[in-house]
Design an enzyme around this catalytic site. Sequence first.
Site, PDB file in Angstrom:
ATOM      1  N   HIS A   1      10.378  39.415 127.073  1.00  0.00           N
ATOM      2  CA  HIS A   1       9.001  39.286 127.598  1.00  0.00           C
ATOM      3  C   HIS A   1       8.111  39.633 126.619  1.00  0.00           C
ATOM      4  CE1 HIS A   1      11.313  39.225 131.476  1.00  0.00           C
ATOM      5  NE2 HIS A   1      10.226  38.714 131.991  1.00  0.00           N
TER       6      HIS A   1
ATOM      7  N   TRP B   1      14.612  29.547 131.608  1.00  0.00           N
ATOM      8  CA  TRP B   1      14.249  31.100 131.677  1.00  0.00           C
ATOM      9  C   TRP B   1      15.149  31.587 132.478  1.00  0.00           C
ATOM     10  CZ3 TRP B   1      11.871  34.297 128.624  1.00  0.00           C
ATOM     11  CH2 TRP B   1      11.645  35.594 129.123  1.00  0.00           C
TER      12      TRP B   1
END
Length: 112
Positions: free
Chosen positions: A22, A76
């Site tokens: 992230h 993702w």
Amino acid sequence: MIRKAFVMSVNPGCEAKYERRHNPIWSELEKALLDSGVETYSIFLHRETGQLFAYVEFADEAQWNAISQTEVCQRWWKHMKEIMPANPDNSPVSTELREVFHIESASHGGTI
């Protein structure tokens, strides 16, 4: 503005990997989220339990739901499924939370 909160989790021992993935998040995923009307999106990690708390604000429920159909979101989810519990479509297992209290100052759009 619509506010949502939900919980997810990270597989044991994958907390650092989750954080690295992230920071930074893929720029094309960030763009998809922002282009879909996301105003703010935060995820918090409870290191001892691996529980994640996510909070997001956005303008339109349909636009928020449409993000899951984008190619970048699908990629993702595939990228993340090895380090967190996932559903058959690779989306993270999550539980939406019901808001029971909210306060906001007048300078942030509230009425206080």
